[in-house]
Design a protein around this motif. Sequence first.
Motif, PDB file in Angstrom:
ATOM      1  N   THR B 112       2.893   2.984  -5.953  1.00 58.75           N
ATOM      2  CA  THR B 112       3.826   3.514  -5.388  1.00 58.75           C
ATOM      3  C   THR B 112       4.956   2.949  -4.598  1.00 58.75           C
ATOM      4  O   THR B 112       4.731   2.079  -4.243  1.00 58.75           O
ATOM      5  CB  THR B 112       3.233   4.524  -4.372  1.00 58.75           C
ATOM      6  N   ILE B 113       5.999   3.733  -4.280  1.00 56.09           N
ATOM      7  CA  ILE B 113       7.157   3.137  -3.467  1.00 56.09           C
ATOM      8  C   ILE B 113       6.546   2.906  -1.949  1.00 56.09           C
ATOM      9  O   ILE B 113       6.917   1.787  -1.331  1.00 56.09           O
ATOM     10  CB  ILE B 113       8.622   3.867  -3.620  1.00 56.09           C
ATOM     11  N   GLY B 114       5.913   3.764  -1.686  1.00 56.72           N
ATOM     12  CA  GLY B 114       5.447   3.630  -0.194  1.00 56.72           C
ATOM     13  C   GLY B 114       4.399   2.561  -0.013  1.00 56.72           C
ATOM     14  O   GLY B 114       4.625   1.877   1.040  1.00 56.72           O
ATOM     15  N   GLY B 115       3.584   2.340  -0.748  1.00 57.36           N
ATOM     16  CA  GLY B 115       2.568   1.238  -0.818  1.00 57.36           C
ATOM     17  C   GLY B 115       3.239   0.086  -0.986  1.00 57.36           C
ATOM     18  O   GLY B 115       2.827  -1.077  -0.443  1.00 57.36           O
ATOM     19  N   SER B 116       4.364  -0.131  -1.753  1.00 56.31           N
ATOM     20  CA  SER B 116       5.197  -1.345  -1.918  1.00 56.31           C
ATOM     21  C   SER B 116       5.690  -1.809  -0.686  1.00 56.31           C
ATOM     22  O   SER B 116       5.699  -2.816  -0.298  1.00 56.31           O
ATOM     23  CB  SER B 116       6.073  -1.264  -3.036  1.00 56.31           C
ATOM     24  N   PHE B 117       6.378  -0.781   0.056  1.00 62.10           N
ATOM     25  CA  PHE B 117       7.018  -1.101   1.189  1.00 62.10           C
ATOM     26  C   PHE B 117       5.972  -1.417   2.441  1.00 62.10           C
ATOM     27  O   PHE B 117       6.309  -2.279   3.135  1.00 62.10           O
ATOM     28  CB  PHE B 117       7.821   0.171   1.834  1.00 62.10           C
ATOM     29  N   CYS B 118       4.988  -0.774   2.590  1.00 59.27           N
ATOM     30  CA  CYS B 118       3.874  -0.952   3.388  1.00 59.27           C
ATOM     31  C   CYS B 118       3.106  -2.054   3.327  1.00 59.27           C
ATOM     32  O   CYS B 118       2.704  -2.555   4.189  1.00 59.27           O
ATOM     33  CB  CYS B 118       2.973   0.449   3.786  1.00 59.27           C
ATOM     34  N   GLN B 119       2.877  -2.438   1.968  1.00 56.31           N
ATOM     35  CA  GLN B 119       2.157  -3.707   1.776  1.00 56.31           C
ATOM     36  C   GLN B 119       3.100  -4.836   2.520  1.00 56.31           C
ATOM     37  O   GLN B 119       2.692  -5.941   3.025  1.00 56.31           O
ATOM     38  CB  GLN B 119       2.067  -4.215   0.328  1.00 56.31           C
TER      39      GLN B 119
END
Lengths: 165, 291
Positions: B112-119
């Motif tokens: 997900t986009i959220g996961g990518s940013f938060c990683q």
Amino acid sequence: MDVTMNVNGDEVTRDVEPRLLLVHFLRDELRLTGTHWGCDTSNCGACTVWIDQQPVKSCTTLAVMAGGHDVRTVEDLDPGTGLDPVQEGFMLEHGLQCGFCTPGMMMTARWLLDKNPDPDEATIRECISGNICRCTGYENIVRAVRWAANHEADATANQPEGASA
Amino acid sequence: MQVPAPFEYERATSVDHALALLERHGPEARVIAGGHSLLPMMKLRLARPEMLIDINDLSDLDYIKIDSGEIAVGAMTRHVSILDSALLAEHYSIFREAEKVIADPIVRNRGTIGGSFCQADPSEDLSAVGAALRATMVIRSSSGTRTVAARDFHDGPYQTLVGPAEMLVEIRFPIRPGSGSAYEKVERRAGDWAIAAAGTFVRLDGDTVADCGIGLTAVGVEHFACGAAEDFLRGKQATADNIAAAGQICHDAADPQADQRGPVDYKRHLARELVTRALTRSAARARGEKV
């Protein structure tokens, strides 16, 4: 904790640790060993299964995350009436040597053909770019997928009039 | 066999529920979406959350829509949806070009986009896209919503400003009529992390650069952006010389680490080349050329 999911049309429930990965759930709990456990890092794609009609890497999915969903493994490709054209294609075009990548390759290929019945070579190569084969150099795998596409196109063209798929 | 350390697991049924669970379980709880960043970290025991809160059922965070003159993308939107989005492609070519080279189609079905940013991986692609487009990150907690500029979002490698009882819920991209954008990445093999990558947009007024954004990943620039090169280019003609000079500024600003993906000088070379190529294509698109 209890997890219930539909695997290849059957509802199954098991008591599992939350940290159990879907690939081990399928292989060790359900003894569906057609799904292979490869790199463990979501690179090789040997563990590819479907969740709700989409291929995913089951080494990077928790079994509990698949709870309530439909899981399809390579064991379900043959519906009991004969091989899926993708399986036939891999056989006839020598799409495998050691066979380790084959279950994942076929699950990805089946997904591709379901959404794009006539993919060109570049599309096939892009689609299987998350499935690694160390034997064939991919040439025969691409031929196998094309064989399945051609076979399915012929089968549709030769259907008697009025018959439905 | 790589096995994560034991943890508890619960599925969130709403954003409020997820936030309540985060509050109840404290800083050792983690949100899991696609899991394609977090689970590999957990297998290597680099991450050992005691509690996983699964937000995959939060379909209300899975959207791409126009909202108040911006494109709003929900945090649960998967890479495949971004790749296929006609709305995003209409406004920014950068999304399709970046998404095509993020991992592989199977991983893109889950990540997900959220996961990518938060990683907050220092080699992550969408972080460079967010920096280039000067996106806004929408973060929610039980006490309300706050926004953070994409260029302030990362607090260092694998660290963001999202607090223990907060969740990234949306990423907003300004719409810029008259602009063009592009993404350039060099990777060792299909689906790998970038050796280096650059994402840019250019907005033209005639042939003058009215505004631009330059994002870089994997080359050690702070906050995935090169403000000095943007400042240089803004107000200048979008000529090959000026664009190459902006690329050179990025080369000089890059501070990459040598690793198995390549030595320092090669990565800095890539920073220059990829920025130059991305800016060139962005400017051409801003002129309406089909490139």
